[in-house]
Motif scaffolding. Structure first.
Motif: not given
Ligand code: 6R9
Length: 641
Positions: A538-567
């Motif tokens: 995974s890789a985590v970065v910040g992004y501008p958030h109206d209230i928190k100042g910064q929000g946490i954005y996570a890019y995640v690789i899983t071993d199986q692509q989750p289906t929409d429901h699973d996601a």
């Protein structure tokens, strides 16, 4: 030690640069020392090794409590406002606080604590928290306060890092409409903490808790068997006072170490000057009402240590401790507290201001805020809109706003206006306090001189409140703060110095996020996410958030692509994992599943690209030709959430 005009500030600043030793020696003399120091300062930023007031002996609680008894024993030292506004609060005079600190200190001694032992404190925002902190200092035990929002795993890591012997906690905590099971969390933590011999449990919520025979004792019971007679331990100026853990760019939080003498002098000096706390010590008539200082931080963070507990008490001030949150029972709560206790100084965070702005002016309307004289801001950059809202609606354009920039490692405020003295400018922390020598450097560590420039913010000379080490790992302290730019303390912040020489902090330049004023390392969050089964990377970065100042954005690789429901489910599982590993404050706001991450040929994640995508700015991603797999960028861009 109080500066009262801008000309005095300029003189003090100049003196502090030309002759720092005599500048600080003069200030330190206003405190009570058991034995004077022999050398004011000894330092180098290479090892690093910084010692202030060498050979001096003192106890910080004698300065925060005993020395006030004769002149203001009956003045309120601490006012406590409970979470539930209908519950009765508590006001402790200096005499009462002194008495209770001594009793608690005797409880610690009775439970085997001796000078130098490390004590973990995991408590709600109640008077007993401040009392526990001071009780440790009274007997020379080193406190390590852990914010009540951290998980069992985080507590265990911190306890083990410092090899704590004893834990002070409570059955539970009230926060808004929630009840938080503190003791249960401590119990989970202690499964992996062999050094802890004793747990002292205060009752607050009276939620059922398990009390382990031979290990756990009730605070109320223990207090029955002690007296209020507890002479203060004589401490060396450079003996450890406390450890406070904070996040950096690597995975593991660091135990920032502060020592008794320098920290005390710096916390008190900055408190009195930045907030212009009314009377210098001893000048106020004992019968006069003392101004009320209300810092909304939690004592689990450095702001609470320095500006709820040590700074105000060292100056004989009245400090207000608030158990609850700004939005409970409604968004007018802070203004109710100001109104009810005639608060004179309000010190809060931009995230709180921004969240209250969202409720409009109704919650402020009928509140009497005329007692306010000074407003403060801390923890993150304050945007102009929030600054003006605070100024217009809370300060009614008659209270100076002090935008105070500093860090856990600094012990106290470094760059800030002095209230009513320094001309303010929205979103600028303005000028360095006396004793603070900021420099801006470029990537190569070359100093950028003159005005109208920006660069990385460093400090080139020690001030008394600078960290001394990171607990148990001095090399890490050197690496983190003193190795990037040799000879300088590196703050990790970017900064602009405008044409007037005013400083504006632009945010972290390292992999540290600032979410609602809380420092969170991206690597820490990534480690937590990676603990979830099925997560590959995974890789985590910040992004501008109206209230928190910064929000946490996570890019995640899983071993199986989750289906929409699973996601959806998997996202929730990941959030649960992060909550368990670190605490709810580190939960990502957004999670995007990806099949790969943009990496350089040497395997480094190109965070710059991920940050841009998280910010929604995909027009110019810069040069992606050096990437191992440029196609992955397209995929990530198209799937952004
Ligand atoms: C006291 C505290 C430190 C980091 C610091 C910076 C940010 C704090 C700020 C500010 C802009 C201010 N920060 N105050 N940024 N303006 N007035 O918050 O300590 O939790 O260690 O955080 O917070 O980025 O480096 P800490």
């Amino acid at each position: 030690m109080r500066i009262t005009t801008f000309a005095e500030y300029e003189t003090a600043y100049q003196k502090s640069v030309e002759d720092p030793e005599s500048f600080w020696a003069e200030i330190a003399q206003e405190f009570q020392w058991r034995k004077p120091w022999t050398k004011t300062l000894q330092w180098n930023f290479t090892e690093p090794n910084v010692k202030w007031f060498v050979g001096g002996k003192l106890n910080i609680t004698e300065n925060c409590l005993d020395r006030h008894l004769a002149t203001r024993g009956d003045q309120p030292a601490l006012i406590w406002e409970p979470n539930d506004p209908s519950e009765a609060g508590v006001t402790l005079t200096y005499r009462m606080l002194h008495d209770q600190v001594c009793r608690m200190a005797n409880v610690l001694k009775k439970n085997g604590v001796v000078k130098g032992d490390r004590i973990c404190i995991y408590m709600p925002m109640v008077p007993e928290l401040a009392i526990a902190v001071l009780a440790c200092a009274r007997i020379g035990a080193v406190h390590s306060v852990i914010f009540g929002g951290f998980s069992a795993q985080s507590i265990a890591d911190r306890i083990n890092d410092a090899a704590c012997k004893l834990v002070i906690t409570a059955d539970g905590a009230y926060r808004g409409n929630k009840e938080i099971p503190l003791k249960g969390t401590v119990d989970d933590a202690l499964i992996g903490c062999p050094t802890v011999e004793r747990v002292i449990v205060m009752t607050r919520t009276r939620t059922p808790v398990s009390m382990l025979k031979g290990r756990d004792v009730w605070m109320e019971q223990e207090l029955k068997h002690v007296t209020a007679d507890c002479p203060a331990e004589e401490m060396d100026a450079e003996d450890m006072l406390f450890i406070l853990y904070t996040s950096g760019s690597t995975g593991k939080p660091k135990g920032v170490v502060h020592t008794c003498g320098g920290y005390m002098v710096y916390a008190a000096y900055t408190f009195q000057n930045v907030f212009q706390y009314d009377a210098p010590l001893g000048e106020r008539a004992p019968t006069e009402r003392s101004p009320v200082h209300f810092c909304t931080a939690d004592i689990g963070w450095i702001t609470g240590h320095s500006y709820i507990v040590y700074g105000p008490l060292a100056c004989g001030a009245t400090t207000l401790l608030f158990e609850g949150v700004p939005t409970y029972p409604d968004a007018g709560r802070l203004w109710d507290v100001v109104d009810k206790h005639d608060v004179n100084i309000l010190y809060t965070a931009p995230t709180a201001i921004r969240s209250l702005m969202g409720f409009g002016l109704d919650p402020v309307k009928d509140k009497d805020l005329s007692s306010l004289k000074v407003l403060g801001s801390v923890g993150e950059p304050i945007n102009e809109e929030a600054w003006h809202w605070y100024d217009d609606n809370i300060g009614k354009n008659r209270c100076p706003i002090v935008d105070t920039w500093w860090q856990t490692e600094n012990g106290g405020i470094l760059i800030s206006p002095l209230a009513g003295i320094t001309k303010t400018k929205p979103s600028f922390a303005t000028l360095p306090l006396p004793g603070v020598q900021p420099v801006l450097v470029d990537e190569n560590g070359k100093e950028i001189e003159g005005n109208g420039v920006s660069g990385n913010l460093c400090i080139k000379f020690p001030w008394p409140g600078i960290l001394r080490t990171t607990y148990g790992d001095h090399e890490r302290c050197r690496q983190t703060y003193f190795a990037t730019y040799p000879g300088l303390y590196f703050t990790g912040d970017g900064c602009l110095r405008d044409e007037d020489g005013y400083y504006r902090i632009t945010g972290r330049v390292d992999d540290v996020l600032n979410v609602s004023g809380h420092r969170i390392g991206t690597a820490e969050v990534e480690n937590a996410i990676n603990m979830h089964t099925g997560v590959v990377e995974s890789a985590v970065v910040g992004y501008p958030h109206d209230i928190k100042g910064q929000g946490i954005y996570a890019y995640v690789i899983t071993d199986q692509q989750p289906t929409d429901h699973d996601a959806e489910l998997t996202k929730r599982d990941i959030l649960a994992t992060v909550t368990r590993v670190i605490g709810a404050i580190a939960k990502p706001d957004k999670i995007q599943f990806v099949s790969g991450l943009p990496k350089t040929r040497s395997g480094k994640i190109m965070r710059r690209i991920l940050r841009k995508i998280a910010e929604g700015d995909t027009s110019n991603l810069g040069d992606t030709s050096t990437l191992l797999d440029p196609a992955v960028v397209e995929e990530i861009k198209n799937g952004a959430v």
